[in-house]
Design a protein around this motif. Structure first.
Motif, mmCIF file in Angstrom:
data_model
loop_
_atom_site.group_PDB
_atom_site.id
_atom_site.type_symbol
_atom_site.label_atom_id
_atom_site.label_comp_id
_atom_site.label_asym_id
_atom_site.label_seq_id
_atom_site.Cartn_x
_atom_site.Cartn_y
_atom_site.Cartn_z
ATOM 1 N N ILE A 1 14.216 -6.639 -40.040
ATOM 2 C CA ILE A 1 14.366 -5.243 -40.453
ATOM 3 C C ILE A 1 12.998 -4.574 -40.330
ATOM 4 C CG2 ILE A 1 15.108 -3.677 -42.283
ATOM 5 C CD1 ILE A 1 17.282 -5.733 -41.214
ATOM 6 N N VAL A 2 12.906 -3.555 -39.476
ATOM 7 C CA VAL A 2 11.660 -2.823 -39.249
ATOM 8 C C VAL A 2 11.920 -1.336 -39.486
ATOM 9 C CG1 VAL A 2 10.732 -4.525 -37.615
ATOM 10 C CG2 VAL A 2 12.089 -2.599 -36.760
ATOM 11 N N GLU A 3 10.839 -0.551 -39.455
ATOM 12 C CA GLU A 3 10.984 0.878 -39.736
ATOM 13 C C GLU A 3 11.392 1.706 -38.523
ATOM 14 O OE1 GLU A 3 7.942 2.583 -42.357
ATOM 15 O OE2 GLU A 3 7.305 0.519 -42.729
ATOM 16 N N GLY A 4 10.865 1.402 -37.341
ATOM 17 C CA GLY A 4 11.161 2.255 -36.198
ATOM 18 C C GLY A 4 11.063 1.551 -34.865
ATOM 19 N N ARG A 5 11.270 2.321 -33.800
ATOM 20 C CA ARG A 5 11.324 1.727 -32.458
ATOM 21 C C ARG A 5 9.981 1.165 -32.003
ATOM 22 N NH1 ARG A 5 11.814 7.521 -30.016
ATOM 23 N NH2 ARG A 5 9.637 7.818 -29.495
ATOM 24 N N ASP A 6 8.868 1.772 -32.429
ATOM 25 C CA ASP A 6 7.557 1.216 -32.059
ATOM 26 C C ASP A 6 7.345 -0.154 -32.710
ATOM 27 O OD1 ASP A 6 7.030 3.449 -30.514
ATOM 28 O OD2 ASP A 6 5.825 4.437 -32.062
ATOM 29 N N ASP A 7 7.862 -0.315 -33.932
ATOM 30 C CA ASP A 7 7.804 -1.621 -34.601
ATOM 31 C C ASP A 7 8.652 -2.640 -33.847
ATOM 32 O OD1 ASP A 7 6.221 -0.459 -36.581
ATOM 33 O OD2 ASP A 7 7.943 -0.023 -37.853
ATOM 34 N N PHE B 1 10.387 -6.685 -42.596
ATOM 35 C CA PHE B 1 9.037 -6.650 -42.019
ATOM 36 C C PHE B 1 8.626 -5.194 -41.850
ATOM 37 C CE2 PHE B 1 6.234 -7.784 -38.181
ATOM 38 C CZ PHE B 1 5.183 -8.205 -38.985
ATOM 39 N N THR B 2 8.190 -4.575 -42.951
ATOM 40 C CA THR B 2 7.830 -3.165 -42.940
ATOM 41 C C THR B 2 6.316 -2.989 -42.962
ATOM 42 O OG1 THR B 2 8.079 -3.100 -45.350
ATOM 43 C CG2 THR B 2 9.983 -2.418 -44.034
ATOM 44 N N ASP B 3 5.894 -1.771 -42.737
ATOM 45 C CA ASP B 3 4.464 -1.462 -42.705
ATOM 46 C C ASP B 3 3.817 -1.752 -44.059
ATOM 47 O OD1 ASP B 3 4.996 -0.524 -40.159
ATOM 48 O OD2 ASP B 3 4.821 1.594 -40.695
ATOM 49 N N PRO B 4 2.551 -2.174 -44.048
ATOM 50 C CA PRO B 4 1.843 -2.446 -45.308
ATOM 51 C C PRO B 4 1.274 -1.159 -45.920
ATOM 52 C CG PRO B 4 0.472 -3.094 -43.462
ATOM 53 C CD PRO B 4 1.787 -2.629 -42.885
ATOM 54 N N ASP B 5 2.164 -0.227 -46.221
ATOM 55 C CA ASP B 5 1.769 1.026 -46.866
ATOM 56 C C ASP B 5 2.835 1.383 -47.894
ATOM 57 O OD1 ASP B 5 3.915 1.954 -45.315
ATOM 58 O OD2 ASP B 5 2.694 3.229 -44.039
ATOM 59 N N ARG B 6 2.632 2.493 -48.585
ATOM 60 C CA ARG B 6 3.561 2.884 -49.654
ATOM 61 C C ARG B 6 4.981 3.092 -49.128
ATOM 62 N NH1 ARG B 6 2.372 5.008 -54.766
ATOM 63 N NH2 ARG B 6 0.216 5.070 -54.051
ATOM 64 N N ALA B 7 5.117 3.774 -48.004
ATOM 65 C CA ALA B 7 6.451 4.013 -47.444
ATOM 66 C C ALA B 7 7.126 2.691 -47.077
ATOM 67 C CB ALA B 7 6.356 4.923 -46.220
ATOM 68 N N GLY B 8 6.376 1.785 -46.463
ATOM 69 C CA GLY B 8 6.932 0.481 -46.110
ATOM 70 C C GLY B 8 7.370 -0.311 -47.327
ATOM 71 N N GLU B 9 6.571 -0.236 -48.399
ATOM 72 C CA GLU B 9 6.937 -0.932 -49.644
ATOM 73 C C GLU B 9 8.194 -0.327 -50.260
ATOM 74 O OE1 GLU B 9 5.910 -3.764 -51.277
ATOM 75 O OE2 GLU B 9 4.839 -4.091 -49.399
ATOM 76 N N ASN B 10 8.343 0.992 -50.183
ATOM 77 C CA ASN B 10 9.545 1.639 -50.723
ATOM 78 C C ASN B 10 10.787 1.216 -49.944
ATOM 79 O OD1 ASN B 10 8.225 2.968 -52.793
ATOM 80 N ND2 ASN B 10 7.865 4.807 -51.579
ATOM 81 N N ILE B 11 10.671 1.152 -48.627
ATOM 82 C CA ILE B 11 11.802 0.715 -47.801
ATOM 83 C C ILE B 11 12.114 -0.752 -48.103
ATOM 84 C CG2 ILE B 11 12.530 0.240 -45.422
ATOM 85 C CD1 ILE B 11 10.843 2.799 -44.671
#
Length: 186
Positions: A10-16, A56-66
């Motif tokens: 599970i990722v956030e977007g197409r670049d991921d 596997f989300t970004d190591p930032d606040r938005a990634g942690e929320n997702i």
């Protein structure tokens, strides 16, 4: 030859997705940030039941929320964490900026929450290891989290992950020893 990951990532977007596919042979589902549609939740549910999932989300606040939203619905999900310094390109932080090697390493260290584990660590353990309540504890916590592959967080979050991921005392103290400078107390 790229290693194959059985679980759906599970990722956030197409670049991921593109970055993950440069590193491993895997299937991804994109959350598209907070635009989490009913169809996306159905896809994640199917993947969780049939193959398992790794968040596997970004190591930032938005990634942690997702990550938190997915974990609430799928507590059995595995979690992979990318250290912030391996996800930076200029001021942009994200999985898409990581090298294939960093992505492979993070996915290899993915962990699942152990629902039946009793608490092993307490706040006193973190204090004794210099991971909270002292000058420099934030940096030491970040380094220990990187060694363990559990993602950075404040002391409460670290404590929850140590206990939830079933980290052993041997793993924990080995990680603490590995980050100590020669003049630092263990």
């Amino acid at each position: 030859m790229k290693s194959k990951i059985r679980e759906v990532i599970i990722v956030e977007g197409r670049d991921d997705t593109a970055a993950v596919l440069r590193a491993v042979d895997a299937q991804t589902i994109e959350t598209h940030g907070f635009g989490m549609s009913d169809r996306m939740w159905e896809q994640i549910g199917t993947a969780a039941r049939t193959r398992g999932i790794i968040i596997f989300t970004d190591p930032d606040r938005a990634g942690e929320n997702i990550r938190r939203k997915v974990k609430e619905r799928f507590p059995e999900a595995g979690e992979a964490f990318l250290p912030r310094d391996k996800a930076l390109r200029g001021t942009n932080i994200g999985v898409e900026n990581a090298s294939p090697e960093a992505i492979r390493e993070a996915l290899a260290r993915a962990r699942c929450t152990k629902q039946d584990e009793s608490e092993v660590f307490t706040m006193e353990d973190l204090e004794a290891a210099g991971l909270c309540g002292t000058e420099g504890s934030r940096l030491r916590r970040e380094k220990v989290a990187t060694v363990l592959g559990i993602g950075y967080g404040n002391s409460r979050r670290m404590l929850a992950r140590l206990n939830g991921f079933g980290i052993t005392r041997e793993e924990f103290y080995g990680a603490v020893r590995s980050i100590c400078n020669p003049g630092d107390p263990e």
